[in-house]
Design a protein around this motif. Structure first.
Motif, short mmCIF file in Angstrom:
data_model
loop_
_atom_site.label_atom_id
_atom_site.label_comp_id
_atom_site.label_asym_id
_atom_site.label_seq_id
_atom_site.Cartn_x
_atom_site.Cartn_y
_atom_site.Cartn_z
N VAL A 93 0.82 -1.21 0.00
CA VAL A 93 0.00 0.00 0.00
C VAL A 93 0.85 1.27 0.00
N MET A 94 1.86 1.32 0.86
CA MET A 94 2.63 2.55 0.99
C MET A 94 3.41 2.86 -0.29
N VAL A 258 -1.36 8.34 7.84
CA VAL A 258 -2.43 7.37 8.15
C VAL A 258 -2.23 6.09 7.37
N THR A 259 -1.84 6.21 6.10
CA THR A 259 -1.61 5.01 5.29
C THR A 259 -0.47 4.19 5.84
N ALA A 260 0.62 4.85 6.24
CA ALA A 260 1.76 4.12 6.79
C ALA A 260 1.37 3.36 8.05
N LEU A 265 -0.41 -1.70 10.76
CA LEU A 265 -1.30 -2.36 11.72
C LEU A 265 -2.13 -3.47 11.09
N PHE A 266 -2.69 -3.22 9.91
CA PHE A 266 -3.65 -4.14 9.32
C PHE A 266 -3.03 -5.13 8.33
N ALA A 267 -1.90 -4.76 7.73
CA ALA A 267 -1.30 -5.63 6.71
C ALA A 267 0.12 -6.03 7.03
N GLY A 268 0.68 -5.54 8.13
CA GLY A 268 2.04 -5.90 8.51
C GLY A 268 3.09 -5.41 7.53
N GLU A 269 2.79 -4.33 6.79
CA GLU A 269 3.73 -3.80 5.81
C GLU A 269 4.58 -2.71 6.48
#
Length: 325
Positions: A93-94, A258-260, A265-269
Motif C-alpha cells: 500500500v505505501m 495514516v496510510t503508513a 497495523l492491518f497488513a504488517g507492511e
C-alpha cells in the motif's frame, strides 16, 4: 463553539478527509477477499457515491450539458480510481501511494500543455525532486532499472497521473464553464469513475464471485463506502473553503501518515530505508510545491483570482473534489 475550536475545525475537516483516504484501501481489500475484483469494487463504490451526491445535492445540480472536458474529466477520474484501488489491493500500500503522489511532476507537465502555464525552473526542479524520490524508492541493484516492480505499482503510478490530469482538467473546466457548480463536477468525477471502472471489469475476470451468503455484506460495504466517500468529499470541501490552498495541500499529506500506520497495523507492511528516503523526497516536493504557489500568489497582480493548480477555487468560493474510488 469556542474561538479556538472554530478556527481549528476547517483544518480538522481536511485531516479527517485525509484519514479516510488513508484507510480506504482496507475495505477495498475486504471486498477483494469476498470475491469482488478491484475494478468491480471501484465501479460499485463510485456508483454508490455518485447516486448519493445526486440525491443529496439534487437542488444544486442543474442539467448537464455536453462538453468534451467533462468526458475527459470522467475518464481521468476513472483511471485515478482504478489505479489506486487495483494497486492498493494487489500491491504494497505505501509504495503504491507514494507512486500515486508523484503529482507535482505530472501536474507541471499537464498544466503546461492543457492550461498553457509556463513551465518554470521551480516547476522543473520540483518535478525532478519527486521523480528522484521515486527512483530512490524503486532502484535496487538486483532489479536494475528503477521501474515499478509489478503491475500494482504501475497501477499506482498511472493512477497518480490520472489524478494530476483530473486536477488540471478541473482548473480548465472552471475557466471554460464558470457557471458549473462544484456539485456538478463532483457528480461527473464519481460518475465517470463508475463508468470507466465498469468497462474495465470486462477485462478483469472474476474467478471467485461473492458467494450468496456474502452478498449482503458486500452490498453493505459498497453502499456504506460510497456514502462515506461522498460525505467525506463534502466535509473536505467545507474545510478547503476556509483554509488557504497552500496550507491545505500540506495538511492533505497527513494521508501518508495514516496510510503508513494502517498498512503496518492491518497488513504488517513496514517501509524499508529506501521507501522512507524516496517518500521524504516526494513529500518534500509536495510541500515545496505548495510554498512556491503561495509565493507566486503573493506576488501576483491584483484582480480576479483564478483557480489554483489543484483545482481549488479562490478563497471566496473555493471548492475541491477528489474521487479516488
Amino acid at each position: 463553539m469556542t474561538r479556538g475550536l472554530h478556527n481549528a475545525w476547517p483544518t480538522l475537516a481536511i485531516m479527517l478527509g485525509a484519514s479516510v483516504w488513508g484507510l480506504v484501501w482496507y475495505p477495498m481489500r475486504m471486498l477483494a477477499a469476498m470475491g469482488l475484483t478491484g475494478t468491480a469494487a471501484s465501479a460499485t463504490t463510485s456508483g454508490a457515491a455518485c447516486v448519493f451526491v445526486l440525491l443529496v445535492k439534487r437542488r444544486s445540480i442543474s442539467t448537464l450539458s455536453w462538453h468534451w472536458l467533462l468526458v475527459a474529466l470522467g475518464v481521468a477520474a476513472g483511471v485515478t480510481s482504478i489505479g489506486f484501488v487495483w494497486g492498493a489491493i494487489h500491491g504494497q500500500v505505501m509504495r503504491v501511494l507514494l507512486l500515486f503522489y508523484l503529482t507535482p511532476a505530472w501536474t507541471a507537465i499537464f498544466a503546461h500543455f492543457i492550461l498553457k502555464d509556463r513551465l518554470t525552473r521551480a516547476d522543473a526542479a520540483l518535478s525532478l525532486l519527486s521523480l528522484a524520490g521515486a527512483v530512490t524508492m524503486l532502484w535496487s541493484p538486483e532489479l536494475g532499472m528503477p521501474l515499478p516492480a509489478d503491475l500494482a505499482e504501475w497501477a499506482g503510478l498511472v493512477g497518480g497521473m490520472g489524478f494530476a490530469m483530473s486536477n488540471v482538467l478541473v482548473v480548465r473546466i472552471t475557466r471554460t464553464l464558470p457557471a458549473m457548480k462544484a456539485e456538478m463536477r463532483t457528480a461527473v468525477i464519481f460518475g465517470g469513475a463508475a463508468l470507466v471502472a465498469s468497462l474495465a471489469t470486462l477485462f478483469e475476470p472474476m474467478p471467485t464471485p461473492p458467494a450468496a451468503a456474502q452478498l449482503p455484506a458486500v452490498t453493505l460495504i459498497v453502499i456504506g463506502l460510497g456514502i462515506v466517500l461522498a460525505a467525506n468529499n463534502v466535509i473536505v470541501q467545507v474545510g478547503l473553503a476556509r483554509v488557504p490552498a497552500n496550507r491545505a495541500s500540506i495538511i492533505m499529506l497527513f494521508e501518508l501518515v495514516v496510510t503508513a500506520l494502517s498498512s503496518w497495523l492491518f497488513a504488517g507492511e513496514v517501509p524499508g530505508p529506501r521507501e522512507w528516503a524516496g517518500g521524504a523526497c516526494i513529500v518534500a516536493a509536495c510541500v515545496l510545491s505548495a510554498w512556491v504557489h503561495r509565493t507566486r500568489a503573493s506576488h501576483a497582480p491584483s484582480g480576479p483570482e483564478p483557480p489554483d493548480i489543484a483545482g481549488r477555487e479562490p478563497e471566496s468560493k473555493k471548492k475541491s473534489t477528489r474521487a479516488m474510488v
